[in-house]
Design an enzyme around this catalytic site. Structure first.
Site, PDB file in Angstrom:
ATOM      1  N   ALA A   1      -3.895  14.556   5.796  1.00 20.39           N
ATOM      2  CA  ALA A   1      -3.616  13.276   6.449  1.00 20.39           C
ATOM      3  C   ALA A   1      -2.559  12.519   5.663  1.00 20.39           C
ATOM      4  O   ALA A   1      -2.652  12.420   4.436  1.00 20.39           O
ATOM      5  CB  ALA A   1      -4.894  12.454   6.508  1.00 20.39           C
TER       6      ALA A   1
ATOM      7  N   LEU B   1      -4.841   8.961   8.085  1.00 23.83           N
ATOM      8  CA  LEU B   1      -6.117   8.243   8.143  1.00 23.83           C
ATOM      9  C   LEU B   1      -5.911   6.812   7.687  1.00 23.83           C
ATOM     10  O   LEU B   1      -5.187   6.592   6.712  1.00 23.83           O
ATOM     11  CB  LEU B   1      -7.155   8.940   7.249  1.00 23.83           C
ATOM     12  CG  LEU B   1      -7.646  10.285   7.802  1.00 23.83           C
ATOM     13  CD1 LEU B   1      -8.507  11.006   6.777  1.00 23.83           C
ATOM     14  CD2 LEU B   1      -8.420  10.074   9.110  1.00 23.83           C
TER      15      LEU B   1
ATOM     16  N   LYS C   1      -9.467  -0.572  -5.766  1.00 18.86           N
ATOM     17  CA  LYS C   1      -9.515   0.068  -4.453  1.00 18.86           C
ATOM     18  C   LYS C   1     -10.868   0.695  -4.189  1.00 18.86           C
ATOM     19  O   LYS C   1     -11.371   1.476  -5.001  1.00 18.86           O
ATOM     20  CB  LYS C   1      -8.432   1.149  -4.400  1.00 18.86           C
ATOM     21  CG  LYS C   1      -8.444   1.995  -3.146  1.00 18.86           C
ATOM     22  CD  LYS C   1      -7.810   1.302  -1.965  1.00 18.86           C
ATOM     23  CE  LYS C   1      -8.010   2.105  -0.690  1.00 18.86           C
ATOM     24  NZ  LYS C   1      -6.773   2.356   0.029  1.00 18.86           N
TER      25      LYS C   1
ATOM     26  N   HIS D   1       0.884  -1.194   0.000  1.00 18.39           N
ATOM     27  CA  HIS D   1       0.000   0.000   0.000  1.00 18.39           C
ATOM     28  C   HIS D   1       0.907   1.225   0.000  1.00 18.39           C
ATOM     29  O   HIS D   1       1.507   1.561   1.011  1.00 18.39           O
ATOM     30  CB  HIS D   1      -0.902   0.009   1.242  1.00 18.39           C
ATOM     31  CG  HIS D   1      -1.831   1.192   1.303  1.00 18.39           C
ATOM     32  ND1 HIS D   1      -3.178   1.060   1.543  1.00 18.39           N
ATOM     33  CD2 HIS D   1      -1.613   2.518   1.166  1.00 18.39           C
ATOM     34  CE1 HIS D   1      -3.742   2.247   1.544  1.00 18.39           C
ATOM     35  NE2 HIS D   1      -2.815   3.158   1.322  1.00 18.39           N
TER      36      HIS D   1
ATOM     37  N   ASP E   1       1.562   2.597   3.517  1.00 12.23           N
ATOM     38  CA  ASP E   1       0.704   3.779   3.374  1.00 12.23           C
ATOM     39  C   ASP E   1       1.547   5.053   3.430  1.00 12.23           C
ATOM     40  O   ASP E   1       1.073   6.087   3.898  1.00 12.23           O
ATOM     41  CB  ASP E   1      -0.405   3.791   4.437  1.00 12.23           C
ATOM     42  CG  ASP E   1      -1.515   4.786   4.096  1.00 12.23           C
ATOM     43  OD1 ASP E   1      -1.576   5.240   2.940  1.00 12.23           O
ATOM     44  OD2 ASP E   1      -2.303   5.113   5.001  1.00 12.23           O
TER      45      ASP E   1
ATOM     46  N   HIS F   1       1.560   5.385  -1.669  1.00 11.60           N
ATOM     47  CA  HIS F   1       1.158   6.566  -2.449  1.00 11.60           C
ATOM     48  C   HIS F   1       2.400   7.172  -3.086  1.00 11.60           C
ATOM     49  O   HIS F   1       3.296   7.640  -2.379  1.00 11.60           O
ATOM     50  CB  HIS F   1       0.499   7.612  -1.547  1.00 11.60           C
ATOM     51  CG  HIS F   1      -0.759   7.121  -0.918  1.00 11.60           C
ATOM     52  ND1 HIS F   1      -2.000   7.271  -1.490  1.00 11.60           N
ATOM     53  CD2 HIS F   1      -0.963   6.445   0.240  1.00 11.60           C
ATOM     54  CE1 HIS F   1      -2.924   6.714  -0.711  1.00 11.60           C
ATOM     55  NE2 HIS F   1      -2.319   6.198   0.344  1.00 11.60           N
ATOM     56  N   LEU F   2       2.452   7.160  -4.417  1.00  9.63           N
ATOM     57  CA  LEU F   2       3.605   7.746  -5.122  1.00  9.63           C
ATOM     58  C   LEU F   2       3.292   9.116  -5.711  1.00  9.63           C
ATOM     59  O   LEU F   2       4.211   9.806  -6.157  1.00  9.63           O
ATOM     60  CB  LEU F   2       4.065   6.811  -6.249  1.00  9.63           C
ATOM     61  CG  LEU F   2       4.825   5.551  -5.839  1.00  9.63           C
ATOM     62  CD1 LEU F   2       5.177   4.721  -7.072  1.00  9.63           C
ATOM     63  CD2 LEU F   2       6.093   5.896  -5.058  1.00  9.63           C
ATOM     64  N   ARG F   3       1.989   9.481  -5.789  1.00 11.77           N
ATOM     65  CA  ARG F   3       1.592  10.770  -6.393  1.00 11.77           C
ATOM     66  C   ARG F   3       2.033  10.828  -7.864  1.00 11.77           C
ATOM     67  O   ARG F   3       2.201   9.808  -8.505  1.00 11.77           O
ATOM     68  CB  ARG F   3       2.138  11.967  -5.608  1.00 11.77           C
ATOM     69  CG  ARG F   3       2.022  11.878  -4.092  1.00 11.77           C
ATOM     70  CD  ARG F   3       0.605  11.797  -3.593  1.00 11.77           C
ATOM     71  NE  ARG F   3       0.551  11.980  -2.135  1.00 11.77           N
ATOM     72  CZ  ARG F   3      -0.438  11.530  -1.377  1.00 11.77           C
ATOM     73  NH1 ARG F   3      -1.427  10.850  -1.894  1.00 11.77           N
ATOM     74  NH2 ARG F   3      -0.428  11.757  -0.074  1.00 11.77           N
TER      75      ARG F   3
ATOM     76  N   ASN G   1      -5.332   7.240  -5.834  1.00 10.19           N
ATOM     77  CA  ASN G   1      -6.070   8.472  -5.470  1.00 10.19           C
ATOM     78  C   ASN G   1      -5.358   9.735  -5.937  1.00 10.19           C
ATOM     79  O   ASN G   1      -5.057  10.631  -5.157  1.00 10.19           O
ATOM     80  CB  ASN G   1      -6.360   8.519  -3.961  1.00 10.19           C
ATOM     81  CG  ASN G   1      -5.103   8.545  -3.098  1.00 10.19           C
ATOM     82  OD1 ASN G   1      -4.063   8.029  -3.484  1.00 10.19           O
ATOM     83  ND2 ASN G   1      -5.212   9.150  -1.929  1.00 10.19           N
TER      84      ASN G   1
ATOM     85  N   HIS H   1      -4.434  -0.845   5.857  1.00 14.18           N
ATOM     86  CA  HIS H   1      -3.984  -0.083   7.025  1.00 14.18           C
ATOM     87  C   HIS H   1      -4.918  -0.229   8.227  1.00 14.18           C
ATOM     88  O   HIS H   1      -5.495   0.751   8.691  1.00 14.18           O
ATOM     89  CB  HIS H   1      -3.739   1.394   6.682  1.00 14.18           C
ATOM     90  CG  HIS H   1      -4.769   2.064   5.802  1.00 14.18           C
ATOM     91  ND1 HIS H   1      -6.121   1.984   6.029  1.00 14.18           N
ATOM     92  CD2 HIS H   1      -4.624   2.824   4.693  1.00 14.18           C
ATOM     93  CE1 HIS H   1      -6.744   2.672   5.104  1.00 14.18           C
ATOM     94  NE2 HIS H   1      -5.864   3.182   4.278  1.00 14.18           N
TER      95      HIS H   1
ATOM     96  N   HIS I   1       2.957  14.526   1.747  1.00 14.30           N
ATOM     97  CA  HIS I   1       2.338  15.848   1.545  1.00 14.30           C
ATOM     98  C   HIS I   1       3.430  16.854   1.872  1.00 14.30           C
ATOM     99  O   HIS I   1       4.203  16.639   2.816  1.00 14.30           O
ATOM    100  CB  HIS I   1       1.163  16.066   2.505  1.00 14.30           C
ATOM    101  CG  HIS I   1      -0.007  15.165   2.265  1.00 14.30           C
ATOM    102  ND1 HIS I   1      -0.984  15.432   1.329  1.00 14.30           N
ATOM    103  CD2 HIS I   1      -0.362  13.996   2.847  1.00 14.30           C
ATOM    104  CE1 HIS I   1      -1.898  14.468   1.350  1.00 14.30           C
ATOM    105  NE2 HIS I   1      -1.541  13.575   2.258  1.00 14.30           N
TER     106      HIS I   1
ATOM    107  N   HIS J   1     -10.466   0.870   1.891  1.00 15.85           N
ATOM    108  CA  HIS J   1     -10.207   1.863   2.950  1.00 15.85           C
ATOM    109  C   HIS J   1     -11.366   1.692   3.928  1.00 15.85           C
ATOM    110  O   HIS J   1     -12.480   2.122   3.655  1.00 15.85           O
ATOM    111  CB  HIS J   1     -10.154   3.280   2.381  1.00 15.85           C
ATOM    112  CG  HIS J   1      -9.841   4.292   3.438  1.00 15.85           C
ATOM    113  ND1 HIS J   1      -8.624   4.928   3.528  1.00 15.85           N
ATOM    114  CD2 HIS J   1     -10.567   4.740   4.492  1.00 15.85           C
ATOM    115  CE1 HIS J   1      -8.620   5.725   4.574  1.00 15.85           C
ATOM    116  NE2 HIS J   1      -9.786   5.642   5.178  1.00 15.85           N
TER     117      HIS J   1
END
Ligand code: NCD
Ligand code: ZN
Length: 346
Positions: A264, A220, A100, A14, A248, A16-18, A42, A175, A252, A137
């Site tokens: 978050a 989150l 997802k 899990h 996760d 997040h690479l953006r 996302n 998560h 940011h 989620h």
């Protein structure tokens, strides 16, 4: 005295690479240690279709430094308009490894998530038929449900009904942050797995809120009370094949974290493996780290365990992790466990 531990190269189930400048900055942090990762969809706009996933996959590979190897495992963002045939084609092509489910409004960039679960029934049935896992989620979004209860309520009101209505659907509770999540997984069969983050093994809600608010510990699902953290530690270090690492890691930039309405997400890609070695050693379970980080995830997803290895070493001097990672968008603070860590990746 130097202690060392060699495990099969880990994967992150899990992540997040953006995109754009942030992708460029954070991808090397994951690829340095992890062979593969389940890539969260996302983005704005989200990665919804097979074509979106193929294009994002190309952008990730284009951002990968030439001296690193990394296999991004793509995920489609489930919306009420998702076409079951597009999902099936994306799976058949080998590109997409999961879909997802974000309840609408549950977290960062989840506005396109699902409100009416009946509208996605056809997609879920197709996924059960073809053996494509659903990553969830697991939080309800009702404003009348206390934020610390949202995972437990999701299990009762949403997850259990979906699983009962869709026999054969393989589900990853992403998560998990509660003993309720751990117990629900343990009470079910091997069609249900769960990822656990590094930071939820380290912080409880006091770390976020006591003695001043710590925006870099806000993520989150939000960290819960200590008894839940201990249940997560027991699950992660148990060797049970249904629990595996999903960091996760969610970058940011600092101005958006240190803000009156802060985003978050904890950024842990850089030091996750060292922190996990510390946690597993504390639990007397270093011998279980390979299962959690390198074996149980591929087992659930039906993929081979990596043949390369990763070596962790412990020295008598605390490891100096970078405080921040620079990106073209601004600085990203690396998760600080709040105690000295003597492990590092060799
Ligand atoms: C994630 C993000 O920033 O995209 N944030 C987080 O706190 N984990 C979204 C998510 O996985 O909930
Ligand atoms: Zn996430």
């Amino acid at each position: 005295m130097t202690q060392s531990l060699t495990i099969a190269r880990p994967d992150d189930w899990h992540l997040h690479l953006r995109d754009g400048a942030m992708l460029q900055a954070v991808l090397p942090e994951s690829a340095r240690h992890f062979a593969r990762a389940i890539i969260m969809p996302n983005l704005v706009p989200p990665v919804v279709t097979h074509a979106d996933a193929a294009a994002y996959h190309q952008r990730i590979l284009a951002a990968l430094p030439a001296d690193q190897s990394f296999d991004p495992l793509m995920v489609l963002y489930l919306t009420e308009e998702t076409d079951p045939e597009d999902v099936a084609a994306a799976h058949a092509s080998g590109l997409v490894k999961a879909v997802k489910l974000y309840p609408a409004g549950a977290t960062t960039n989840s506005a396109s998530g699902v409100q009416d679960f009946d509208k996605v029934r056809g997609v879920l049935e197709k996924m059960a038929e073809i053996g494509l896992p659903l990553c969830v989620h697991g939080e309800v979004t009702n404003s009348d449900i206390d934020i610390f209860d949202r995972e437990a309520v999701f299990i009762d009101r949403v997850l259990d009904p979906i699983r009962r209505a869709t026999p054969g659907l393989r589900v990853v509770m992403e998560h998990i942050t509660t003993k309720d999540g751990v117990d629900y997984v343990k009470a079910n069969d091997s069609d249900l797995g769960a990822t656990i983050t590094t930071h939820h093994l380290i912080i409880n809600r006091n770390h976020i809120l006591a003695g001043g608010i710590k925006p870099h510990y806000y993520c989150l699902p939000v960290a819960k009370r200590e008894s839940h953290r201990l249940a997560l530690r027991a699950a992660a270090t148990s060797g049970d094949a249904r629990f595996f690492l999903g960091t996760d890691s969610a970058p940011h930039i600092d101005p958006l974290k240190e803000n009156a309405c802060g985003c978050a997400g904890c950024f842990t890609a850089t030091n996750t493996m060292a922190l996990l070695a510390h946690v597993f050693e504390e639990e007397g379970a270093l011998d279980q780290l390979e299962k959690f980080a390198s074996r149980n995830g591929p087992g659930f997803y039906g993929l081979p365990v990596n043949t390369e290895t990763l070596t962790l070493t412990k020295s008598d001097q605390p490891t100096q992790f970078p405080e921040k990672i620079a990106s073209g968008d601004g600085p990203v603070t690396v998760f600080d466990p709040g105690f000295p860590v003597y492990w590092d990746v060799a």
